[in-house]
Design an enzyme around this catalytic site. Structure first.
Site, PDB file in Angstrom:
ATOM      1  CE  LYS A 170      52.221  37.028 -23.615  1.00 39.67           C
ATOM      2  NZ  LYS A 170      51.337  38.052 -24.172  1.00 39.67           N
ATOM      3  N   GLY A 201      54.303  40.751 -26.934  1.00 42.99           N
ATOM      4  CA  GLY A 201      54.238  39.713 -27.962  1.00 42.99           C
ATOM      5  C   GLY A 201      53.027  38.856 -27.704  1.00 42.99           C
ATOM      6  N   GLY A 203      50.770  35.375 -26.949  1.00 46.18           N
ATOM      7  CA  GLY A 203      50.916  34.223 -26.061  1.00 46.18           C
ATOM      8  C   GLY A 203      51.556  33.038 -26.752  1.00 46.18           C
ATOM      9  N   PRO A 204      50.997  32.622 -27.890  1.00 43.06           N
ATOM     10  CG  PRO A 204      49.326  31.872 -29.331  1.00 43.06           C
ATOM     11  CD  PRO A 204      49.724  33.046 -28.483  1.00 43.06           C
ATOM     12  CB  VAL A 206      56.418  36.531 -26.639  1.00 42.61           C
ATOM     13  CG1 VAL A 206      57.131  36.979 -25.377  1.00 42.61           C
ATOM     14  CG2 VAL A 206      57.033  37.207 -27.849  1.00 42.61           C
ATOM     15  N   GLY A 207      54.880  34.113 -25.189  1.00 40.36           N
ATOM     16  CA  GLY A 207      54.501  33.407 -23.956  1.00 40.36           C
ATOM     17  C   GLY A 207      55.032  31.982 -23.980  1.00 40.36           C
ATOM     18  CD  GLU A 245      44.555  34.434 -10.694  1.00 41.39           C
ATOM     19  OE1 GLU A 245      43.542  33.770 -11.012  1.00 41.39           O
ATOM     20  OE2 GLU A 245      44.686  35.637 -10.927  1.00 41.39           O
ATOM     21  CB  CYS A 281      40.164  35.281 -12.351  1.00 35.73           C
ATOM     22  SG  CYS A 281      41.150  36.277 -11.247  1.00 35.73           S
ATOM     23  CD  GLU A 381      37.193  32.608 -16.122  1.00 39.87           C
ATOM     24  OE1 GLU A 381      37.958  32.080 -16.937  1.00 39.87           O
ATOM     25  OE2 GLU A 381      37.574  33.154 -15.077  1.00 39.87           O
TER      26      GLU A 381
HETATM   27  P1  NDP Z   1      44.488  33.850 -22.293  1.00 37.69           P
HETATM   28  O1  NDP Z   1      44.640  32.955 -21.157  1.00 37.69           O
HETATM   29  O2  NDP Z   1      44.641  33.271 -23.647  1.00 37.69           O
HETATM   30  O3  NDP Z   1      45.526  35.067 -22.166  1.00 37.69           O
HETATM   31  C1  NDP Z   1      46.198  35.461 -20.996  1.00 37.69           C
HETATM   32  C2  NDP Z   1      47.675  35.681 -21.280  1.00 37.69           C
HETATM   33  O4  NDP Z   1      48.266  34.438 -21.651  1.00 37.69           O
HETATM   34  C3  NDP Z   1      47.969  36.636 -22.442  1.00 37.69           C
HETATM   35  O5  NDP Z   1      49.165  37.333 -22.202  1.00 37.69           O
HETATM   36  C4  NDP Z   1      48.098  35.648 -23.575  1.00 37.69           C
HETATM   37  O6  NDP Z   1      48.697  36.161 -24.706  1.00 37.69           O
HETATM   38  C5  NDP Z   1      48.886  34.538 -22.916  1.00 37.69           C
HETATM   39  N1  NDP Z   1      48.820  33.259 -23.610  1.00 37.69           N
HETATM   40  C6  NDP Z   1      47.810  32.769 -24.361  1.00 37.69           C
HETATM   41  N2  NDP Z   1      48.113  31.547 -24.851  1.00 37.69           N
HETATM   42  C7  NDP Z   1      49.347  31.261 -24.381  1.00 37.69           C
HETATM   43  C8  NDP Z   1      50.230  30.161 -24.533  1.00 37.69           C
HETATM   44  N3  NDP Z   1      49.897  29.085 -25.260  1.00 37.69           N
HETATM   45  N4  NDP Z   1      51.435  30.191 -23.921  1.00 37.69           N
HETATM   46  C9  NDP Z   1      51.766  31.260 -23.170  1.00 37.69           C
HETATM   47  N5  NDP Z   1      51.002  32.338 -23.002  1.00 37.69           N
HETATM   48  C10 NDP Z   1      49.796  32.346 -23.586  1.00 37.69           C
HETATM   49  O7  NDP Z   1      43.112  34.596 -22.143  1.00 37.69           O
HETATM   50  P2  NDP Z   1      42.252  35.324 -23.266  1.00 37.69           P
HETATM   51  O8  NDP Z   1      42.729  36.715 -23.316  1.00 37.69           O
HETATM   52  O9  NDP Z   1      42.205  34.596 -24.573  1.00 37.69           O
HETATM   53  O10 NDP Z   1      40.810  35.203 -22.591  1.00 37.69           O
HETATM   54  C11 NDP Z   1      40.075  33.988 -22.720  1.00 37.69           C
HETATM   55  C12 NDP Z   1      39.314  33.677 -21.485  1.00 37.69           C
HETATM   56  O11 NDP Z   1      40.260  33.441 -20.449  1.00 37.69           O
HETATM   57  C13 NDP Z   1      38.459  34.821 -20.954  1.00 37.69           C
HETATM   58  O12 NDP Z   1      37.214  34.839 -21.577  1.00 37.69           O
HETATM   59  C14 NDP Z   1      38.397  34.459 -19.501  1.00 37.69           C
HETATM   60  O13 NDP Z   1      37.390  33.507 -19.327  1.00 37.69           O
HETATM   61  C15 NDP Z   1      39.747  33.825 -19.222  1.00 37.69           C
HETATM   62  N6  NDP Z   1      40.715  34.767 -18.580  1.00 37.69           N
HETATM   63  C16 NDP Z   1      40.987  34.602 -17.269  1.00 37.69           C
HETATM   64  C17 NDP Z   1      41.832  35.473 -16.625  1.00 37.69           C
HETATM   65  C18 NDP Z   1      42.139  35.347 -15.176  1.00 37.69           C
HETATM   66  O14 NDP Z   1      42.463  36.349 -14.537  1.00 37.69           O
HETATM   67  N7  NDP Z   1      42.106  34.173 -14.612  1.00 37.69           N
HETATM   68  C19 NDP Z   1      42.440  36.618 -17.328  1.00 37.69           C
HETATM   69  C20 NDP Z   1      42.136  36.674 -18.726  1.00 37.69           C
HETATM   70  C21 NDP Z   1      41.291  35.770 -19.311  1.00 37.69           C
HETATM   71  P3  NDP Z   1      47.725  36.485 -25.966  1.00 37.69           P
HETATM   72  O15 NDP Z   1      46.960  37.681 -25.547  1.00 37.69           O
HETATM   73  O16 NDP Z   1      48.618  36.704 -27.121  1.00 37.69           O
HETATM   74  O17 NDP Z   1      46.827  35.275 -26.186  1.00 37.69           O
END
Ligand code: NDP
Length: 475
Positions: A170, A201, A203-204, A206-207, A245, A281, A381
């Site tokens: 996903k 899909g 995160g909340p 499909v994830g 990660e 990150c 972050e």
């Molecule tokens: P998220 O952690 O919310 O999103 C990353 C992935 O996780 C997406 O595919 C997302 O789907 C999915 N996801 C979100 N919530 C859930 C859940 N409850 N269960 C399973 N999967 C989930 O990051 P954001 O895009 O909201 O970014 C927010 C902050 O996160 C950024 O400002 C940054 O600080 C940090 N970040 C860190 C990353 C890293 O590489 N360590 C990468 C991206 C963000 P969906 O898009 O639908 O929410």
């Protein structure tokens, strides 16, 4: 540029529901396509196909898996331009960097995993006579973010397939274009039906369905610490393995002994922080500077920020592009406002768009000086082109400030003294320490201490995350 189908059981099919989301170009704010969003029923379908595929794929010999990885590697190399174009459009990575770094990561990681798999012993005998076997853990759910789309996908899909684990991916629904091309590559490379699925899909929905699914043996997640904690909790009831990660707030320690290299080292540090518009990150976002060179460093950083070029992701060059979406632009603006409100000294950039730009999610390369480590901009972050500069009295103080964080993904040291580099590196609580611009090679394990996650991606350790160890005892 629509992505209206998901890839399950070796074919592209329509998802079961009718939810969709626009795909937008962050440089123009224009809609460039539509992505269809899957539902938990589609996850069930993919898990059934993966379970079926595992019966045979899980028994593939190392030679067969290596041959598959080599085909994937070759096809990824052929499609570098397509992958780069897709990422440039969907998340705004400038095209040169999208090609040379973002897309090339798919090839580099393939090389790293091929080498690791070639070298890995899958069966060996202990001195006590017992035999150990490495086996694939089973079908795995993989959840990836939007900031380095192909890098994160390759770091998860390749070790899963390398070890014989069916993979259900996903990706972030904000970056479906590059993920769809990667699925085409895997299809063409001959990944057997069911051994790979691509499910777009949210995160909340499909994830979370992947994290909870009792039919999956593990889930690997990259993203925010908040979402990583949620994934871990959802996965707990099925006792599946969870690798994470997560975020970072990586310190970059600058010592006055850099001497004549100080300007080069500080300019490189600012560039590293702003790479990918700060959406990495492991970006070095806290510059912890020895007092003896503090004023010089602030001045060099200010010049470097003001000279940072910002521009259209479609243009070749070393400029930075927009943030991936309005969502992220708003978050970054909020943090910049918070830094000002908390009393940090704004020395470059600030709120709003860069001068002369009136559309697209571009943020101003921003430097705060006189930041205290208890300010929000030093703790949270930001994920935008924002650097916080903190003063340290001496080496001991710099180490204390560096380690005073929830995170532990990476740390950076700028020094002219190799002895000091080793001494300080040994005391930093982080998964990687970069000295004087040293970069991380493909095949080297990548992962964090503390709230930056667990597990290691890349190379041999990246394979081991997807493997169980069985002991055999002969009477
Ligand atoms: P998220 O952690 O919310 O999103 C990353 C992935 O996780 C997406 O595919 C997302 O789907 C999915 N996801 C979100 N919530 C859930 C859940 N409850 N269960 C399973 N999967 C989930 O990051 P954001 O895009 O909201 O970014 C927010 C902050 O996160 C950024 O400002 C940054 O600080 C940090 N970040 C860190 C990353 C890293 O590489 N360590 C990468 C991206 C963000 P969906 O898009 O639908 O929410």
């Amino acid at each position: 540029m629509d992505v209206l189908r998901i890839y399950v059981g070796g074919t592209w099919i329509a998802p079961s529901g009718d939810a969709t989301m626009p795909i937008t170009d962050p440089a123009t704010e224009e809609r460039i396509g539509t992505v269809a969003l899957a539902s938990p029923a589609d996850v069930d379908h993919a898990v059934n196909a993966a379970t079926e595929a595992f019966r045979s794929f899980g028994t593939w010999s190392k030679a067969e898996r290596l041959a598959l990885l080599r085909r994937i590697r070759a096809l990824t190399a052929e499609r570098i331009k397509d992958l780069a174009q897709a990422m440039s459009r969907e998340m705004g990575a400038p095209i040169t960097m999208a090609r040379e770094m973002q897309a090339e990561a798919g090839v580099g990681h393939a090389d790293g995993f091929i080498e690791a798999l070639e070298a890995q012993e899958e069966s060996w005998t202990l001195s006590n006579g017992d035999t150990l076997l490495r086996e694939p853990i089973g079908p795995a759910g993989l959840i990836t973010p939007w900031n380095w789309p192909i890098n994160q996908i390759a770091l998860k899909v390749l070790p899963a397939l390398a070890t014989g684990c069916p993979a259900i991916l996903k990706p972030s629904e904000y970056t479906p274009l590059s993920a769809a091309i990667y699925a085409e590559i895997l299809h063409e490379a001959g990944v057997p039906p069911g051994a790979f699925a691509l499910i777009n899909g949210t995160g909340p929905v499909v994830g979370d369905a992947l994290a909870r699914h009792p039919g999956l043996a593990m889930v690997s997640f990259t993203g925010s610490t908040r979402a990583g904690i949620s994934v871990s909790k959802s996965a707990a009831d099925s006792v599946k393995r969870v690798t994470l990660e997560l975020g970072g707030k990586s310190p970059n320690l600058v010592f006055a002994d850099c001497g004549p290299d100080l300007e080069t080292r500080v300019r490189a540090s600012v560039a590293e922080c702003f790479l990918n518009s700060g959406q990495s990150c492991d970006a070095p976002t806290r510059l912890v500077v020895e007092r003896a060179c503090y004023d010089d460093v602030v001045e060099i950083a200010r010049m470097a920020a003001e000279e940072t070029r910002i521009g259209d992701p479609r243009a070749e060059g070393d400029h930075i592009g927009p943030l991936f979406d309005r969502l992220q632009w708003d978050r970054v603006q909020e943090r910049i406002a918070q830094g000002i409100a908390e009393g940090a000294r704004l020395v470059a950039g600030g709120p709003g768009r860069p001068e002369g730009i009136n559309r697209g999610w571009y943020a101003r390369p921003t430097i705060f000086a006189d930041v205290r480590n208890d300010m929000t901009i030093a703790r949270e972050e930001i994920f935008g082109p924002v650097l916080s500069i903190l003063a340290a009295c001496d080496e001991e103080d710099a180490i204390a400030i560096a380690n005073d964080t929830l995170y532990g993904l990476a740390a950076y040291i700028q020094t002219g003294d190799p002895e000091r580099a080793r001494r300080v590196a040994a005391r930093l609580r982080a998964g990687a320490v970069h000295v004087n611009g040293g970069g991380l090679g493909c095949g080297t394990p990548f992962g964090g201490y503390k709230a930056s996650g667990n597990g290691r991606e890349g190379g041999t350790m990246g394979l081991e995350d997807y493997q169980e160890v069985k002991s055999l005892h002969f009477g």
